[in-house]
Design an enzyme around this catalytic site. Structure first.
Site, PDB file in Angstrom:
ATOM      1  N   ASP A   1      11.731  20.833 -94.864  1.00 53.51           N
ATOM      2  CA  ASP A   1      12.809  20.988 -95.853  1.00 53.51           C
ATOM      3  C   ASP A   1      12.286  21.019 -97.293  1.00 53.51           C
ATOM      4  OD1 ASP A   1      14.585  20.980 -93.751  1.00 53.51           O
ATOM      5  OD2 ASP A   1      15.019  18.839 -93.913  1.00 53.51           O
TER       6      ASP A   1
ATOM      7  N   ARG B   1      21.367   9.498 -87.086  1.00 53.57           N
ATOM      8  CA  ARG B   1      20.988   8.871 -85.817  1.00 53.57           C
ATOM      9  C   ARG B   1      21.540   7.450 -85.715  1.00 53.57           C
ATOM     10  NH1 ARG B   1      17.611  12.922 -87.086  1.00 53.57           N
ATOM     11  NH2 ARG B   1      16.312  13.922 -85.491  1.00 53.57           N
TER      12      ARG B   1
HETATM   13  O1  LIG Z   1      16.188  16.182 -86.872  1.00 54.80           O
HETATM   14  C1  LIG Z   1      16.495  16.179 -88.071  1.00 54.80           C
HETATM   15  O2  LIG Z   1      17.085  15.221 -88.605  1.00 54.80           O
HETATM   16  C2  LIG Z   1      16.146  17.351 -88.885  1.00 54.80           C
HETATM   17  C3  LIG Z   1      15.265  18.276 -88.400  1.00 54.80           C
HETATM   18  C4  LIG Z   1      14.857  19.483 -89.120  1.00 54.80           C
HETATM   19  O3  LIG Z   1      15.494  20.605 -88.527  1.00 54.80           O
HETATM   20  P1  LIG Z   1      14.860  21.390 -87.252  1.00 54.80           P
HETATM   21  O4  LIG Z   1      14.929  20.509 -86.082  1.00 54.80           O
HETATM   22  O5  LIG Z   1      15.748  22.596 -87.092  1.00 54.80           O
HETATM   23  O6  LIG Z   1      13.470  21.752 -87.661  1.00 54.80           O
HETATM   24  C5  LIG Z   1      15.242  19.430 -90.598  1.00 54.80           C
HETATM   25  O7  LIG Z   1      15.163  20.716 -91.162  1.00 54.80           O
HETATM   26  C6  LIG Z   1      16.611  18.868 -90.817  1.00 54.80           C
HETATM   27  O8  LIG Z   1      16.909  18.752 -92.189  1.00 54.80           O
HETATM   28  C7  LIG Z   1      16.739  17.475 -90.237  1.00 54.80           C
HETATM   29  C1  LIG Z   2      17.946  21.871 -92.814  1.00 52.39           C
HETATM   30  C2  LIG Z   2      18.600  20.839 -93.307  1.00 52.39           C
HETATM   31  O1  LIG Z   2      19.620  20.159 -92.691  1.00 52.39           O
HETATM   32  P1  LIG Z   2      20.493  20.526 -91.413  1.00 52.39           P
HETATM   33  O2  LIG Z   2      19.659  21.331 -90.457  1.00 52.39           O
HETATM   34  O3  LIG Z   2      20.920  19.197 -90.879  1.00 52.39           O
HETATM   35  O4  LIG Z   2      21.683  21.309 -91.902  1.00 52.39           O
HETATM   36  C3  LIG Z   2      18.214  20.258 -94.616  1.00 52.39           C
HETATM   37  O5  LIG Z   2      18.765  19.186 -94.955  1.00 52.39           O
HETATM   38  O6  LIG Z   2      17.398  20.828 -95.362  1.00 52.39           O
END
Ligand SMILES: O=C(O)C1=C[C@@H](OP(=O)(O)O)[C@@H](O)[C@H](O)C1
Ligand SMILES: C=C(OP(=O)(O)O)C(=O)O
Length: 449
Positions: free
Chosen positions: A327, A34
């Site tokens: 995660d 971000r």
């Molecule tokens: O917004 C983010 O930075 C993230 C959101 C999550 O995914 P989802 O939005 O699919 O839940 C997470 O699993 C990912 O590692 C990072």
């Molecule tokens: C789900 C993950 O990341 P992304 O969705 O950004 O691949 C993660 O880091 O576990």
């Protein structure tokens, strides 16, 4: 590792000594993506300290460059982004390759929807399997046109809207990526963008929008959490201090809880309450885990985590906690494997669409190492041994960094060594993982297989 590199098998075994010392994990991945994106949209130069230099984030840096921002590394973790202003991104000359990163791909869809340019996006074999309609469907209501491969997969092409419309969207799944994609598109639209989430998800986008000068309102209502963003603000460059990633700290933390005699401090960990579900769960399991030096830095709560080995007991993890630890389930499953009793983790459907099918892959990881495990609907059940983990298995990581790291943590706590077929994808989120764990263990507990 990029998707065409050769596999890097690794093996972990019980360390000769307990884990100890004070350690720092790399910067938060969500905040790092971000910071680069908002820097690219702001007027002026954004200085970032503590940026995660993992492959996922480097893909975002490369994409911001390809879209016209100036992105430079000044030193380790120290980056500068000279932004183009809202609506100022320029058409990329080539395909944007987001590698293994769902966050990079989905947030970028939001940015691209709001700019009147044509782009094509792809990723590695893991990312090309992941669903994109969850962002392209709502974003199409801005006036952007998306073309995806069959089933809404990458590669995709997008022609952004010339005069984007603000969205009013209720998320069908709790996803910070979908929420953030809608808000990023909303920056370029005239009027108020409104997003409703069924369960609150990580709010780094909202926090950073405010930090850069946008007007964001958040309200908890009967229909869920409502987020409203006033479109076309002037984002002004603002310094960003990225805290250590709680999702990375989770691995050293669980290793310390499981390896007898261990006590570690993990300094400078982000403690945003929408990220700390694992810590709450481990405490419920009886873990000795406390926060020292709690403080606010760069607008995010931060502290030092102190964890020590001790017995754990099984718990039931409620589905509404999933967004705050989404995660962390693979590594929680490792902790549950050595706890007393059967742990039930409820409501894990979203794990099926991560870098791998993490629900199936986590169950397979445990089963290959002598732990009884089952999947009931969207729930994962792990029968803890109440003592050690047998180990001795080789785990297929399916291009999934969290599977690889969770497996190696299990190896540190197991009776027989545990191997992964490919640790290369650890570089996406946690460069230096094996070295850090070996420093904490004081020997080469993790080494090439
Ligand atoms: O917004 C983010 O930075 C993230 C959101 C999550 O995914 P989802 O939005 O699919 O839940 C997470 O699993 C990912 O590692 C990072
Ligand atoms: C789900 C993950 O990341 P992304 O969705 O950004 O691949 C993660 O880091 O576990």
């Amino acid at each position: 590792m990029s998707h065409d590199a050769s596999p890097r098998p690794l093996l972990a075994q019980a360390p000769a000594a307990p884990l100890s010392g004070t350690h720092r994990v790399p910067g938060d991945k969500s905040i790092s993506h971000r910071a680069l994106m908002f820097g690219a949209l702001a007027i002026g130069t954004t200085a970032i300290e503590g940026l995660l230099e993992g492959e996922d984030v480097l893909r975002t840096a490369a994409a911001m460059r390809a879209l016209g921002a100036t992105v430079d590394q000044q030193g380790p973790g120290a980056w500068r982004v000279a932004g183009r202003g809202i609506g100022g991104l320029t058409e990329p000359a080539d395909v944007l390759d987001m590698g293994n990163s769902g966050t990079a791909a989905r947030l970028l869809c939001g940015l691209l929807a709001g700019h009147p340019i044509f782009s094509v996006m792809t990723g590695d074999a893991s990312l090309r399997r992941r669903p994109m309609l969850r962002v392209t469907d709502p974003l199409s209501a801005t006036g952007a046109t998306f073309w995806t491969r069959e089933g809404g997969r990458l590669p995709l092409a997008v022609r952004g809207a010339t005069d984007p419309l603000p969205l009013d969207y209720r998320l069908p799944v709790a996803s910070a990526q979908v929420k953030s994609a809608c808000l990023l598109a909303g920056l370029c639209a005239r009027g108020t963008t409104r997003v409703v989430e069924p369960e609150p998800t990580r709010d780094h986008t909202e926090n950073m929008l405010r930090h850069f000068g946008a007007t964001v309102r958040v309200e908890d209502t009967a229909e869920g959490r409502v987020i409203e963003l006033e479109g076309q603000p002037e984002l002004r460059a603002a310094p960003i201090l990225v805290p250590g990633d709680p999702s990375s700290a989770a691995f050293l933390l669980v290793a310390a809880l499981l390896v007898p005699g261990s006590r570690v401090t993990i300094a400078n960990v982000g403690l945003n309450p929408l990220r700390t579900g694992l810590f709450a769960t481990l405490r419920e399991m009886g873990a000795e885990l406390r926060v020292e030096n709690a403080r606010v830095e760069g607008g995010e709560p931060v502290g030092d985590l102190v964890a020590a080995h001790g017995p754990l007991r099984a718990v039931e993890v409620p589905p509404e906690r999933a967004p705050s630890m989404i995660d962390e389930y693979p590594v929680l499953a490792v902790a549950a494997a050595s706890a007393t009793g059967t742990t039930r983790m409820r409501g894990l459907a979203e794990l099926r669409v991560k870098e791998s099918d993490r629900l199936a892959a986590t169950a397979a990881m445990l089963a290959a190492n002598g732990i009884a495990v089952s999947i009931e609907g969207d729930d994962l059940l792990v029968e803890g041994t109440g003592g050690g983990i047998p180990g001795g298995g080789t785990v297929a990581t399916h291009m999934d960094h969290r599977l690889a790291m969770s497996t190696l943590v299990m190896g540190l706590a197991a009776r027989a060594p545990v191997a992964v077929d490919d640790a290369g994808f650890i570089e996406t989120s946690f460069p230096g993982f094996a070295d850090l764990m070996n420093r904490a263990a004081g020997n080469k507990a993790i080494r090439p297989a």
